[in-house]
Design a protein around this motif. Structure first.
Motif, PDB file in Angstrom:
ATOM      1  N   CYS A  73       2.582   3.813  13.051  1.00  0.00           N
ATOM      2  CA  CYS A  73       2.596   3.859  11.587  1.00  0.00           C
ATOM      3  C   CYS A  73       1.260   3.418  11.005  1.00  0.00           C
ATOM      4  CB  CYS A  73       3.688   2.945  11.029  1.00  0.00           C
ATOM      5  SG  CYS A  73       5.327   3.163  11.726  1.00  0.00           S
ATOM      6  N   LEU A  74       0.729   2.323  11.512  1.00  0.00           N
ATOM      7  CA  LEU A  74      -0.428   1.692  10.887  1.00  0.00           C
ATOM      8  C   LEU A  74      -1.729   2.434  11.106  1.00  0.00           C
ATOM      9  CD1 LEU A  74       0.311  -2.060  11.653  1.00  0.00           C
ATOM     10  CD2 LEU A  74       0.828  -0.769   9.581  1.00  0.00           C
ATOM     11  N   ASP A  75      -1.946   2.957  12.315  1.00  0.00           N
ATOM     12  CA  ASP A  75      -3.232   3.598  12.599  1.00  0.00           C
ATOM     13  C   ASP A  75      -3.496   4.816  11.706  1.00  0.00           C
ATOM     14  OD1 ASP A  75      -3.698   1.651  14.451  1.00  0.00           O
ATOM     15  OD2 ASP A  75      -3.344   2.912  16.210  1.00  0.00           O
ATOM     16  N   GLN A 131       3.620  11.116  17.822  1.00  0.00           N
ATOM     17  CA  GLN A 131       4.689  11.111  16.831  1.00  0.00           C
ATOM     18  C   GLN A 131       4.240  10.434  15.537  1.00  0.00           C
ATOM     19  OE1 GLN A 131       8.109   9.328  18.673  1.00  0.00           O
ATOM     20  NE2 GLN A 131       8.401  11.026  20.110  1.00  0.00           N
ATOM     21  N   GLY A 132       3.436   9.382  15.665  1.00  0.00           N
ATOM     22  CA  GLY A 132       2.928   8.710  14.476  1.00  0.00           C
ATOM     23  C   GLY A 132       2.085   9.632  13.618  1.00  0.00           C
ATOM     24  N   GLU A 133       1.273  10.441  14.251  1.00  0.00           N
ATOM     25  CA  GLU A 133       0.454  11.397  13.492  1.00  0.00           C
ATOM     26  C   GLU A 133       1.334  12.421  12.796  1.00  0.00           C
ATOM     27  OE1 GLU A 133      -2.017  12.799  16.614  1.00  0.00           O
ATOM     28  OE2 GLU A 133      -3.368  11.061  16.570  1.00  0.00           O
ATOM     29  N   GLN A 134       2.370  12.894  13.487  1.00  0.00           N
ATOM     30  CA  GLN A 134       3.291  13.856  12.887  1.00  0.00           C
ATOM     31  C   GLN A 134       4.091  13.223  11.752  1.00  0.00           C
ATOM     32  OE1 GLN A 134       5.478  14.939  16.398  1.00  0.00           O
ATOM     33  NE2 GLN A 134       4.111  16.658  16.885  1.00  0.00           N
ATOM     34  N   TRP A 135       4.550  11.998  11.991  1.00  0.00           N
ATOM     35  CA  TRP A 135       5.280  11.269  10.950  1.00  0.00           C
ATOM     36  C   TRP A 135       4.416  11.111   9.706  1.00  0.00           C
ATOM     37  CZ3 TRP A 135       3.622   6.419   9.183  1.00  0.00           C
ATOM     38  CH2 TRP A 135       4.485   5.784   8.293  1.00  0.00           C
ATOM     39  N   PHE A 190      12.342   9.040  12.357  1.00  0.00           N
ATOM     40  CA  PHE A 190      11.567  10.188  12.826  1.00  0.00           C
ATOM     41  C   PHE A 190      11.534  10.220  14.351  1.00  0.00           C
ATOM     42  CE2 PHE A 190       7.744  12.308  14.213  1.00  0.00           C
ATOM     43  CZ  PHE A 190       7.687  13.437  13.406  1.00  0.00           C
ATOM     44  N   HIS A 191      11.267   9.074  14.957  1.00  0.00           N
ATOM     45  CA  HIS A 191      11.156   8.980  16.417  1.00  0.00           C
ATOM     46  C   HIS A 191      12.455   9.379  17.104  1.00  0.00           C
ATOM     47  CE1 HIS A 191      10.586   7.256  20.418  1.00  0.00           C
ATOM     48  NE2 HIS A 191      11.664   6.504  20.213  1.00  0.00           N
ATOM     49  N   LEU A 192      13.574   8.877  16.630  1.00  0.00           N
ATOM     50  CA  LEU A 192      14.850   9.192  17.273  1.00  0.00           C
ATOM     51  C   LEU A 192      15.178  10.674  17.138  1.00  0.00           C
ATOM     52  CD1 LEU A 192      16.947   6.048  16.284  1.00  0.00           C
ATOM     53  CD2 LEU A 192      15.992   6.611  18.539  1.00  0.00           C
ATOM     54  N   ALA A 193      14.890  11.247  15.977  1.00  0.00           N
ATOM     55  CA  ALA A 193      15.123  12.680  15.798  1.00  0.00           C
ATOM     56  C   ALA A 193      14.199  13.490  16.710  1.00  0.00           C
ATOM     57  CB  ALA A 193      14.910  13.074  14.340  1.00  0.00           C
ATOM     58  N   LEU A 232       0.815  -1.215   0.000  1.00  0.00           N
ATOM     59  CA  LEU A 232       0.000   0.000   0.000  1.00  0.00           C
ATOM     60  C   LEU A 232       0.848   1.264   0.000  1.00  0.00           C
ATOM     61  CD1 LEU A 232      -2.765  -0.982   2.568  1.00  0.00           C
ATOM     62  CD2 LEU A 232      -3.026  -0.738   0.087  1.00  0.00           C
ATOM     63  N   VAL A 233       2.027   1.195   0.591  1.00  0.00           N
ATOM     64  CA  VAL A 233       2.925   2.351   0.618  1.00  0.00           C
ATOM     65  C   VAL A 233       4.282   1.921   0.073  1.00  0.00           C
ATOM     66  CG1 VAL A 233       1.728   3.306   2.633  1.00  0.00           C
ATOM     67  CG2 VAL A 233       3.831   1.983   2.958  1.00  0.00           C
ATOM     68  N   THR A 234       5.042   2.885  -0.405  1.00  0.00           N
ATOM     69  CA  THR A 234       6.346   2.578  -0.997  1.00  0.00           C
ATOM     70  C   THR A 234       7.450   2.520   0.047  1.00  0.00           C
ATOM     71  OG1 THR A 234       6.755   4.930  -1.421  1.00  0.00           O
ATOM     72  CG2 THR A 234       5.682   3.661  -3.173  1.00  0.00           C
ATOM     73  N   ALA A 235       7.184   3.024   1.241  1.00  0.00           N
ATOM     74  CA  ALA A 235       8.207   3.127   2.286  1.00  0.00           C
ATOM     75  C   ALA A 235       8.315   1.846   3.094  1.00  0.00           C
ATOM     76  CB  ALA A 235       7.878   4.282   3.224  1.00  0.00           C
ATOM     77  N   LYS A 236       9.451   1.692   3.773  1.00  0.00           N
ATOM     78  CA  LYS A 236       9.593   0.715   4.847  1.00  0.00           C
ATOM     79  C   LYS A 236       9.209   1.464   6.118  1.00  0.00           C
ATOM     80  CE  LYS A 236      11.554  -2.816   2.611  1.00  0.00           C
ATOM     81  NZ  LYS A 236      10.939  -4.153   2.517  1.00  0.00           N
ATOM     82  N   THR A 237       7.968   1.307   6.558  1.00  0.00           N
ATOM     83  CA  THR A 237       7.440   2.182   7.607  1.00  0.00           C
ATOM     84  C   THR A 237       8.226   2.083   8.910  1.00  0.00           C
ATOM     85  OG1 THR A 237       5.806   0.498   8.215  1.00  0.00           O
ATOM     86  CG2 THR A 237       5.107   2.210   6.660  1.00  0.00           C
TER      87      THR A 237
END
Length: 224
Positions: free
Chosen positions: A123-125, A80-84, A29-32, A17-22
């Motif tokens: 990521c998934l939600d 963070q997931g929402e921001q990501w 993103f989380h570590l940053a 469904l997505v091209t990324a490795k979520t």
């Protein structure tokens, strides 16, 4: 649990469904976001890739990944997931059109749509909500006092995907042979075998051999 009519479509997420490795994208993103230098992400990714290169079972690599989140707040990871995800939406190539079009076709037909992934809730939600999926089944995290322990009950990989899909279908009164499943990687083989209408996304030789012998269809994969 309410009994449903019709069928369900189970979708892998990364490169379906997505091209990324979520998982890697979110970890960076989380570590940053928590103030860590970029080198920490690069080292963590290299360590996980080295485990895989040594032949470590994919399930064990998955467990090693989640230990990186030991002590993280569930509420903070959700935020963070929402921001990501907002950042991913700025990328016009984030979603894989053939997979998304198939998902929308199932929704239009009145099917239940369930995401099934080794990734997890931050990521998934957001992806499930954005696409209108009815549920997301990811790797279940163990939680204590609102924080991740870093351990998981079972990685949502390989046979676990198939078991979860069959259980979900039966719990909702659906016949798995009337359901569909979409996957791109050899580890999705059990998921595709769990339903009556398997769909290979891309050109994984093991999956293509399966549908060649047992039936199914194919969608274009992510360009690498």
């Amino acid at each position: 649990m309410p009994q449903l009519s019709g069928a369900a479509a189970f979708f892998d997420v990364d490169e379906t469904l997505v091209t990324a490795k979520t998982m890697f994208s979110f970890l960076e993103f989380h570590l940053a976001a928590t103030g860590h230098p970029p080198q920490l992400y690069r080292q963590a990714r290299a360590d996980l890739q080295q485990l895989a290169a040594r032949g470590t079972a994919r399930e064990d690599v998955n467990r090693a990944y989640y230990r990186l989140y030991a002590g993280a707040s569930v509420a903070e990871l959700t935020r963070q997931g929402e921001q990501w995800f907002e950042r991913q939406l700025a990328d016009p190539d984030f979603f894989h059109p053939p997979g998304v079009q198939a998902l929308r076709h199932h929704l239009a037909a009145g099917d239940q749509v369930v995401l099934v992934s080794g990734s997890f809730f931050p990521c998934l939600d957001p992806i499930a909500h954005h696409l209108g999926a009815h549920e997301a089944l990811g790797t279940p995290q163990l939680i204590a006092n609102g924080h991740l322990t870093g351990e998981v009950s079972h990685p949502m990989i390989g046979p676990a995907k198939a078991t979860s899909a069959r259980t979900w279908a039966h719990t909702h009164g659906l016949d798995p042979t009337h359901c569909s499943a979409y996957g791109d990687h050899a580890t999705d083989l059990d998921l595709l075998r769990a339903v009556g209408h398997p769909v290979v996304v891309g050109t994984d030789p093991l999956l293509l051999a399966e549908i060649a012998s047992s039936g199914g269809s194919q969608l274009a994969g992510v360009s690498r």
